[in-house]
Design an enzyme around this catalytic site. Structure first.
Site, short mmCIF file in Angstrom:
data_model
loop_
_atom_site.label_atom_id
_atom_site.label_comp_id
_atom_site.label_asym_id
_atom_site.label_seq_id
_atom_site.Cartn_x
_atom_site.Cartn_y
_atom_site.Cartn_z
N MET A 90 45.20 53.26 54.72
CA MET A 90 44.97 51.82 54.54
C MET A 90 45.56 51.02 55.71
O MET A 90 44.92 50.13 56.26
CB MET A 90 45.59 51.34 53.22
CG MET A 90 44.87 51.78 51.98
SD MET A 90 43.21 51.11 51.82
CE MET A 90 43.53 49.44 51.30
N ARG A 109 57.53 54.63 60.09
CA ARG A 109 58.95 55.04 60.10
C ARG A 109 59.11 56.44 60.67
O ARG A 109 59.97 56.68 61.49
CB ARG A 109 59.54 54.97 58.69
CG ARG A 109 60.03 53.58 58.38
CD ARG A 109 60.72 53.52 57.05
NE ARG A 109 62.10 53.95 57.14
CZ ARG A 109 62.94 53.93 56.11
NH1 ARG A 109 62.53 53.52 54.93
NH2 ARG A 109 64.18 54.32 56.25
N SER A 131 41.99 44.81 48.38
CA SER A 131 41.15 45.78 47.68
C SER A 131 39.94 46.18 48.51
O SER A 131 39.38 45.37 49.24
CB SER A 131 40.66 45.21 46.35
OG SER A 131 39.78 46.12 45.74
N GLY A 132 39.55 47.43 48.33
CA GLY A 132 38.34 47.91 49.00
C GLY A 132 38.50 49.33 49.50
O GLY A 132 37.59 49.87 50.13
N LYS A 160 45.56 41.12 41.80
CA LYS A 160 45.16 42.46 42.25
C LYS A 160 45.40 43.49 41.14
O LYS A 160 44.60 44.40 40.93
CB LYS A 160 45.91 42.84 43.53
CG LYS A 160 45.67 44.28 44.00
CD LYS A 160 44.20 44.53 44.31
CE LYS A 160 43.82 45.82 44.95
NZ LYS A 160 44.32 47.06 44.47
N HIS A 171 42.72 43.10 38.67
CA HIS A 171 41.53 43.69 39.31
C HIS A 171 41.52 45.20 39.06
O HIS A 171 40.51 45.79 38.68
CB HIS A 171 41.54 43.40 40.82
CG HIS A 171 40.63 44.28 41.62
ND1 HIS A 171 40.95 45.59 41.93
CD2 HIS A 171 39.41 44.07 42.16
CE1 HIS A 171 39.96 46.15 42.61
NE2 HIS A 171 39.01 45.23 42.78
N ASN A 172 42.67 45.84 39.27
CA ASN A 172 42.73 47.29 39.08
C ASN A 172 42.54 47.67 37.62
O ASN A 172 41.90 48.68 37.32
CB ASN A 172 44.07 47.83 39.60
CG ASN A 172 44.06 48.00 41.10
OD1 ASN A 172 43.36 47.28 41.81
ND2 ASN A 172 44.83 48.93 41.61
N GLU A 212 39.06 47.55 37.03
CA GLU A 212 38.50 48.74 37.70
C GLU A 212 38.57 49.95 36.76
O GLU A 212 37.61 50.71 36.64
CB GLU A 212 39.32 48.97 38.98
CG GLU A 212 39.02 50.20 39.78
CD GLU A 212 40.01 50.34 40.97
OE1 GLU A 212 40.10 49.40 41.79
OE2 GLU A 212 40.70 51.37 41.04
N ARG A 266 54.50 42.02 5.19
CA ARG A 266 55.69 41.60 5.94
C ARG A 266 56.62 40.81 5.03
O ARG A 266 57.84 40.93 5.07
CB ARG A 266 55.29 40.75 7.15
CG ARG A 266 54.56 41.52 8.25
CD ARG A 266 54.16 40.62 9.41
NE ARG A 266 55.30 40.20 10.17
CZ ARG A 266 55.69 38.93 10.31
NH1 ARG A 266 55.04 37.97 9.69
NH2 ARG A 266 56.75 38.64 11.03
C1 6PG Z 1 41.41 49.00 45.49
C2 6PG Z 1 41.86 50.13 44.61
C3 6PG Z 1 43.09 50.75 45.16
C4 6PG Z 1 43.38 52.13 44.59
C5 6PG Z 1 43.74 52.14 43.13
C6 6PG Z 1 43.59 53.49 42.50
O1 6PG Z 1 41.32 47.90 44.96
O2 6PG Z 1 41.14 49.24 46.66
O3 6PG Z 1 42.14 49.63 43.34
O4 6PG Z 1 44.13 49.83 45.02
O5 6PG Z 1 42.30 52.96 44.81
O6 6PG Z 1 45.06 51.75 43.05
O7 6PG Z 1 44.26 53.43 41.33
P1 6PG Z 1 44.59 54.66 40.42
O8 6PG Z 1 45.14 55.74 41.31
O9 6PG Z 1 45.60 54.16 39.45
O10 6PG Z 1 43.30 55.06 39.80
#
Ligand code: 6PG
Length: 469
Positions: free
Chosen positions: A14, A34, A128-129, A182, A185-186, A189, A446
């Site tokens: 990345m 590093r 992301s991408g 983000k 977003h994940n 995903e 309850r």
């Molecule tokens: C993105 C992806 C990226 C990564 C995921 C994979 O937006 O480019 O989401 O961040 O591929 O973190 O997530 P997992 O390993 O938890 O499936």
């Protein structure tokens, strides 16, 4: 000595690709790793115009124009804090650090506070991408001060993905807002992927389709309302053959891995009291898939119905039901995800603009999809929208497609095929539209064992009853 425009630390795929992307847009980029990575070695042997590998942190900082801008593309967690500590002695007031990794938003909030005290600007930035996006245009979600964003906005606009010539980057909000968006977003995903996976399994098991037929089906679906990156790549995955001429997918172990962002999304939903059942179930499905040895034992002990292939006269309709259910499942998952962002925005005072968020999700990122245009227009009319499910734009399609979702869940269950995320979506749908729920009994229980009191439908106030006597 001529100084470089900015620096990237972390030469994993990345980081390397992002540095290339920035250099390809005419900026001069110092890069540092590093450990002296193979990437930096290759860069020295094969120089790329605009990229300057540097081998000590001090020289790296010295190589940058002031006020400096350093983008961290390293593993989330402690490595980010360690690197910030190493950088601090070399930085001056108003220098900018950008964390472009998948950092946990609460860590980003702490880092913003720490760096504010030190007079260093900081942007927690979701990128992301994947590898391809980093190189050719990702969706970018920066969170921090507007002053920090202004410093880098031109670079971000240049390197980001474009949708109809509009850059897929927007200032998201203060401190952890970018990393939060983000993270959600994940989470989305995860549910998008799982809904597709469940659809694939129904096509395979209940319709007996081969990989080529399934690939063609996803390919057709990609031309309609489901059109999205994940549907497109699924179609490609299904038809990919290995060097022996066999479908590679059939050789992949059915244990899904994860790096934790889906789990964080679910954890945050629990904290915020948001019913995020679809995404959370997608996380659980990955955990369950990993219990492979237990599944093998359970399969010999636990009984289920015999699976019956759908007969030829119902085939076409069933495929269409899966397509519609997939689209509705997706709408429900996004509705839950946006509700979560709405709640987080209030709690953390981020003032999120949901139309802008949908807008930048339209290209570059993993969940890019055509229907984000509809989400964008829904929120542009009203940022305070209660729930995407009850917006005029989606009402008709939802009311029609709920029948398909119901049918495929019923057929799957009758045949003993788990469709946890389709089921979660349907349960949410039916719970959300229910005038009467069973929660009156929960309240009575309850009150019975804990005197927790309850409210009544006919009177105002809190009530308690001695239930046992
Ligand atoms: C993105 C992806 C990226 C990564 C995921 C994979 O937006 O480019 O989401 O961040 O591929 O973190 O997530 P997992 O390993 O938890 O499936």
């Amino acid at each position: 000595m001529l100084k470089n425009d900015l620096g990237v630390i972390g030469m994993g795929v990345m980081g390397k690709n992002l540095a290339h992307n920035i250099a390809n847009h005419g900026y001069k980029v110092s890069v540092f790793n590093r450990s002296i990575s193979s990437t930096t070695k290759i860069l020295v042997q094969n120089p790329i115009s605009g990229i300057f590998p540097i081998f000590s942190l001090k020289e790296f900082i010295c190589s940058l124009k002031k006020p400096r801008c350093v983008i961290l593309m390293i593993k989330a967690g402690a490595p980010v804090d360690d690197l910030i500590s190493l950088l601090l002695p070399y930085l001056e007031d108003d220098d900018l650090i950008i964390d472009g990794g998948n950092s946990f938003f609460k860590d980003t909030i702490s880092r913003c506070n720490l760096l504010k005290e030190k007079k260093i600007l900081f942007l927690g930035t979701g990128i992301s991408g994947g590898e391809e996006g980093a190189l050719n245009g990702p969706a970018i979600m920066p969170g921090g001060t507007k002053k920090a964003y202004k410093r880098i906005s031109d670079v971000f606009k240049n390197i980001s993905a474009k949708y109809n010539n509009e850059a897929c980057v927007q200032y998201i909000g203060p401190n952890g807002a970018g990393h939060y968006v983000k993270m959600v977003h994940n989470g989305i995903e995860y549910s998008d992927m799982e809904l597709i996976a469940e659809s694939y399994f129904l096509l395979k098991i209940l319709l007996g389709m081969n990989n080529k037929e399934m690939s063609d089906t996803f390919c057709i679906w990609n031309t309609g309302e489901l059109s999205s990156y994940l549907i497109e790549i699924t179609s490609q995955i299904l038809r990919k053959k290995n060097s022996q001429g066999k479908y590679e997918l059939d050789f992949i172990l059915d244990e899904a891995s994860h790096k934790g962002t889906g789990m964080w999304t679910a954890q945050s939903a629990l904290e915020l009291h948001i019913p995020l059942s679809v995404i959370t179930e997608s996380v659980f499905v990955r955990y369950l898939s990993s219990l492979r040895s237990q599944r093998f034992i359970a399969a010999t002990i636990l009984k289920g119905p015999k699976c019956k292939i759908i007969d030829s006269k119902n085939r076409k309709d069933f495929i269409e039901d899966i397509r519609k259910a997939l689209f509705l499942g997706k709408i429900i998952s996004y509705a839950q995800g946006f509700n979560q962002m709405k709640e987080a925005s209030q709690k953390y005072l981020w003032n999120l603009n949901f139309s802008n968020i949908a807008k930048i999700f339209r290209a570059g990122c993993i969940i890019r999809a055509n229907f984000l245009n509809d989400i964008m227009s829904s929120f542009s009319e009203n940022n305070e929208l209660i729930n995407l499910l009850i917006t005029p734009l989606f009402q008709d399609v939802i009311n029609e497609y709920q029948n398909s979702l119901r049918r495929i869940v019923t057929v799957a269950m009758k045949n003993g095929i788990a469709v946890p995320v389709f089921s979660a979506a349907l349960s949410y749908y039916d719970s959300y539209r229910a005038i009467n729920s069973s929660a009156n009994l929960i309240q009575a229980q309850r009150d019975y064992f804990g005197s927790h009191t309850y409210k009544r439908v006919d009177k105002i106030g809190s009530f308690h009853l001695d239930w046992a006597h």
